[in-house]
Motif scaffolding. Structure first.
Motif, PDB file in Angstrom:
ATOM      1  N   GLU A  63      29.116  35.162  36.819  1.00 20.26           N
ATOM      2  CA  GLU A  63      29.658  36.883  36.004  1.00 20.26           C
ATOM      3  C   GLU A  63      30.865  36.977  36.783  1.00 20.26           C
ATOM      4  OE1 GLU A  63      28.451  39.297  34.125  1.00 20.26           O
ATOM      5  OE2 GLU A  63      27.033  37.560  33.360  1.00 20.26           O
ATOM      6  N   VAL A  64      31.860  37.835  36.130  1.00 22.70           N
ATOM      7  CA  VAL A  64      33.056  38.150  36.572  1.00 22.70           C
ATOM      8  C   VAL A  64      32.796  39.491  37.312  1.00 22.70           C
ATOM      9  CG1 VAL A  64      35.430  38.842  36.043  1.00 22.70           C
ATOM     10  CG2 VAL A  64      34.336  37.155  34.611  1.00 22.70           C
ATOM     11  N   SER A  65      33.114  39.513  38.496  1.00 22.27           N
ATOM     12  CA  SER A  65      32.941  41.088  39.404  1.00 22.27           C
ATOM     13  C   SER A  65      34.472  41.692  39.282  1.00 22.27           C
ATOM     14  CB  SER A  65      32.653  40.579  40.534  1.00 22.27           C
ATOM     15  OG  SER A  65      32.636  41.625  41.511  1.00 22.27           O
ATOM     16  N   ILE A  66      34.407  42.607  38.650  1.00 25.98           N
ATOM     17  CA  ILE A  66      35.670  43.320  38.292  1.00 25.98           C
ATOM     18  C   ILE A  66      35.851  44.502  39.428  1.00 25.98           C
ATOM     19  CG2 ILE A  66      37.020  44.898  36.777  1.00 25.98           C
ATOM     20  CD1 ILE A  66      35.594  43.041  34.386  1.00 25.98           C
ATOM     21  N   PRO A  67      36.857  44.762  40.253  1.00 28.58           N
ATOM     22  CA  PRO A  67      37.076  45.612  40.947  1.00 28.58           C
ATOM     23  C   PRO A  67      37.102  46.912  40.163  1.00 28.58           C
ATOM     24  CG  PRO A  67      39.136  44.201  40.973  1.00 28.58           C
ATOM     25  CD  PRO A  67      38.059  43.681  40.155  1.00 28.58           C
ATOM     26  N   GLN A  68      36.583  48.336  40.810  1.00 26.72           N
ATOM     27  CA  GLN A  68      36.648  49.609  40.261  1.00 26.72           C
ATOM     28  C   GLN A  68      38.027  49.933  39.720  1.00 26.72           C
ATOM     29  OE1 GLN A  68      33.956  51.062  39.501  1.00 26.72           O
ATOM     30  NE2 GLN A  68      35.203  52.482  38.655  1.00 26.72           N
ATOM     31  N   ILE A  69      39.180  49.734  40.440  1.00 23.48           N
ATOM     32  CA  ILE A  69      40.546  50.149  39.890  1.00 23.48           C
ATOM     33  C   ILE A  69      40.707  49.463  38.487  1.00 23.48           C
ATOM     34  CG2 ILE A  69      41.606  48.470  41.208  1.00 23.48           C
ATOM     35  CD1 ILE A  69      43.881  50.548  41.837  1.00 23.48           C
ATOM     36  N   PHE A  70      40.370  48.355  38.238  1.00 24.02           N
ATOM     37  CA  PHE A  70      40.519  47.665  37.382  1.00 24.02           C
ATOM     38  C   PHE A  70      39.511  48.069  36.061  1.00 24.02           C
ATOM     39  CE2 PHE A  70      40.702  42.798  35.546  1.00 24.02           C
ATOM     40  CZ  PHE A  70      42.021  43.259  34.648  1.00 24.02           C
ATOM     41  N   LYS A  71      38.190  48.317  36.323  1.00 27.04           N
ATOM     42  CA  LYS A  71      37.412  48.862  35.438  1.00 27.04           C
ATOM     43  C   LYS A  71      37.809  50.299  35.035  1.00 27.04           C
ATOM     44  CE  LYS A  71      32.904  47.087  37.433  1.00 27.04           C
ATOM     45  NZ  LYS A  71      31.831  47.443  37.862  1.00 27.04           N
ATOM     46  N   SER A  72      38.468  50.885  35.681  1.00 31.80           N
ATOM     47  CA  SER A  72      39.056  52.057  35.355  1.00 31.80           C
ATOM     48  C   SER A  72      40.192  51.957  34.326  1.00 31.80           C
ATOM     49  CB  SER A  72      39.659  53.108  36.540  1.00 31.80           C
ATOM     50  OG  SER A  72      38.667  53.349  37.442  1.00 31.80           O
ATOM     51  N   ARG A 104      44.082  46.908  50.442  1.00 33.54           N
ATOM     52  CA  ARG A 104      44.612  48.189  50.101  1.00 33.54           C
ATOM     53  C   ARG A 104      44.453  48.545  48.692  1.00 33.54           C
ATOM     54  NH1 ARG A 104      50.079  48.142  51.895  1.00 33.54           N
ATOM     55  NH2 ARG A 104      50.138  50.182  51.179  1.00 33.54           N
ATOM     56  N   GLU A 105      44.366  49.882  48.493  1.00 35.62           N
ATOM     57  CA  GLU A 105      44.335  50.144  46.975  1.00 35.62           C
ATOM     58  C   GLU A 105      45.833  50.302  46.088  1.00 35.62           C
ATOM     59  OE1 GLU A 105      42.894  54.048  44.645  1.00 35.62           O
ATOM     60  OE2 GLU A 105      41.810  53.792  46.309  1.00 35.62           O
ATOM     61  N   ALA A 106      46.863  50.530  47.431  1.00 32.91           N
ATOM     62  CA  ALA A 106      47.866  50.566  46.824  1.00 32.91           C
ATOM     63  C   ALA A 106      48.527  49.176  46.354  1.00 32.91           C
ATOM     64  CB  ALA A 106      48.923  51.007  47.903  1.00 32.91           C
ATOM     65  N   THR A 107      47.943  47.927  47.163  1.00 32.72           N
ATOM     66  CA  THR A 107      48.289  46.777  46.793  1.00 32.72           C
ATOM     67  C   THR A 107      47.393  46.361  45.577  1.00 32.72           C
ATOM     68  OG1 THR A 107      48.509  46.215  49.182  1.00 32.72           O
ATOM     69  CG2 THR A 107      48.163  44.313  47.658  1.00 32.72           C
ATOM     70  N   GLN A 108      46.228  46.897  45.482  1.00 34.95           N
ATOM     71  CA  GLN A 108      45.430  46.471  44.149  1.00 34.95           C
ATOM     72  C   GLN A 108      46.257  47.254  42.924  1.00 34.95           C
ATOM     73  OE1 GLN A 108      41.436  47.986  44.759  1.00 34.95           O
ATOM     74  NE2 GLN A 108      40.896  46.105  45.846  1.00 34.95           N
ATOM     75  N   GLN A 109      46.677  48.411  43.195  1.00 33.98           N
ATOM     76  CA  GLN A 109      47.436  49.124  42.038  1.00 33.98           C
ATOM     77  C   GLN A 109      48.555  48.419  41.620  1.00 33.98           C
ATOM     78  OE1 GLN A 109      46.316  51.548  40.377  1.00 33.98           O
ATOM     79  NE2 GLN A 109      47.925  51.141  38.900  1.00 33.98           N
ATOM     80  N   THR A 110      49.402  47.912  42.497  1.00 32.28           N
ATOM     81  CA  THR A 110      50.513  46.867  42.311  1.00 32.28           C
ATOM     82  C   THR A 110      50.236  45.650  41.591  1.00 32.28           C
ATOM     83  OG1 THR A 110      51.606  48.007  44.195  1.00 32.28           O
ATOM     84  CG2 THR A 110      52.481  46.028  43.272  1.00 32.28           C
ATOM     85  N   ARG A 111      49.200  45.142  42.069  1.00 33.55           N
ATOM     86  CA  ARG A 111      48.840  43.654  41.416  1.00 33.55           C
ATOM     87  C   ARG A 111      48.278  44.127  40.004  1.00 33.55           C
ATOM     88  NH1 ARG A 111      45.593  40.177  45.971  1.00 33.55           N
ATOM     89  NH2 ARG A 111      47.514  39.986  47.221  1.00 33.55           N
ATOM     90  N   LEU A 112      47.673  45.117  39.644  1.00 37.92           N
ATOM     91  CA  LEU A 112      47.119  45.606  38.396  1.00 37.92           C
ATOM     92  C   LEU A 112      48.331  45.948  37.463  1.00 37.92           C
ATOM     93  CD1 LEU A 112      44.868  46.535  36.344  1.00 37.92           C
ATOM     94  CD2 LEU A 112      45.000  48.779  37.415  1.00 37.92           C
ATOM     95  N   GLU A 113      49.376  46.389  37.876  1.00 41.94           N
ATOM     96  CA  GLU A 113      50.386  46.806  37.110  1.00 41.94           C
ATOM     97  C   GLU A 113      51.066  45.627  36.832  1.00 41.94           C
ATOM     98  OE1 GLU A 113      52.421  49.645  39.445  1.00 41.94           O
ATOM     99  OE2 GLU A 113      50.911  51.372  39.226  1.00 41.94           O
ATOM    100  N   LYS A 114      51.253  44.712  37.601  1.00 40.74           N
ATOM    101  CA  LYS A 114      51.878  43.359  37.256  1.00 40.74           C
ATOM    102  C   LYS A 114      51.271  42.717  36.259  1.00 40.74           C
ATOM    103  CE  LYS A 114      54.383  42.938  41.811  1.00 40.74           C
ATOM    104  NZ  LYS A 114      54.439  42.073  42.939  1.00 40.74           N
ATOM    105  N   SER A 115      49.980  42.717  36.269  1.00 41.39           N
ATOM    106  CA  SER A 115      48.809  41.797  35.463  1.00 41.39           C
ATOM    107  C   SER A 115      48.691  42.508  34.081  1.00 41.39           C
ATOM    108  CB  SER A 115      47.564  41.924  36.246  1.00 41.39           C
ATOM    109  OG  SER A 115      47.635  41.430  37.427  1.00 41.39           O
ATOM    110  N   ILE A 116      48.946  43.832  33.912  1.00 42.82           N
ATOM    111  CA  ILE A 116      48.539  44.348  32.635  1.00 42.82           C
ATOM    112  C   ILE A 116      49.428  43.836  31.625  1.00 42.82           C
ATOM    113  CG2 ILE A 116      48.880  46.658  31.242  1.00 42.82           C
ATOM    114  CD1 ILE A 116      48.042  47.964  33.693  1.00 42.82           C
ATOM    115  N   GLU A 117      50.746  43.576  31.681  1.00 45.84           N
ATOM    116  CA  GLU A 117      51.588  42.921  30.785  1.00 45.84           C
ATOM    117  C   GLU A 117      51.423  41.487  30.316  1.00 45.84           C
ATOM    118  OE1 GLU A 117      56.287  41.757  30.038  1.00 45.84           O
ATOM    119  OE2 GLU A 117      55.784  43.367  31.308  1.00 45.84           O
ATOM    120  N   LEU A 118      50.980  40.827  31.385  1.00 48.02           N
ATOM    121  CA  LEU A 118      50.289  39.388  31.036  1.00 48.02           C
ATOM    122  C   LEU A 118      49.193  39.310  30.223  1.00 48.02           C
ATOM    123  CD1 LEU A 118      50.936  37.910  34.713  1.00 48.02           C
ATOM    124  CD2 LEU A 118      52.451  37.345  32.521  1.00 48.02           C
TER     125      LEU A 118
END
Length: 132
Positions: A63-72, A104-118
């Motif tokens: 199963e893919v475990s998706i972090p809460q910030i990504f789920k949102s 850190r949540e800030a790092t998760q947010q940065t990674r999320l933002e970089k990933s969205i376009e891809l």
């Protein structure tokens, strides 16, 4: 469905694992141009695979475990959600792990933002390294 490693497999040792120690499923038998193919041995592998399939044996799917910030983010952006769901489970896992392993949540947010376009382009996180 994947044949189990029965007595037959342990004796012949023909199936190899692309990522030894990482995966137990989807093993393969590689033939080289100069190899002689033993049709009886191939037939035995096929029979074993049929027996395993009939018994309902399957490869275990993680199963893919998706972090809460990504789920949102997925819940808020339907295009992102559709694109993410169209990725292979392995690519989904790569993104979820990449975002979730940041402490850190800030790092998760940065990674999320970089990933969205891809993700929206259907590109896997590590695709640029796989096509070398």
């Amino acid at each position: 469905m994947v044949p189990s490693r029965g007595i037959f497999e342990r004796q012949t040792k023909k199936l190899i694992n692309a990522q030894e120690g990482v995966t137990k499923a989807l093993r393969q038998w590689r033939f080289e141009e100069e190899d002689e193919i033993d049709s009886n041995l191939v037939l035995e592998y096929i029979k074993e695979a049929i027996v395993n399939a009939s018994a309902g044996k399957e490869a275990v799917k993680k199963e893919v475990s998706i972090p809460q910030i990504f789920k949102s983010a997925l819940a808020e952006d339907k295009e992102l959600q559709k694109s993410f769901n169209s990725l292979t489970p392995g690519k989904q896992r790569e993104y979820a792990q990449y975002i979730g392993e940041a402490k850190r949540e800030a790092t998760q947010q940065t990674r999320l933002e970089k990933s969205i376009e891809l993700i929206k382009k259907g590109i896997g996180l590590n695709d640029k390294y796989k096509n070398c």
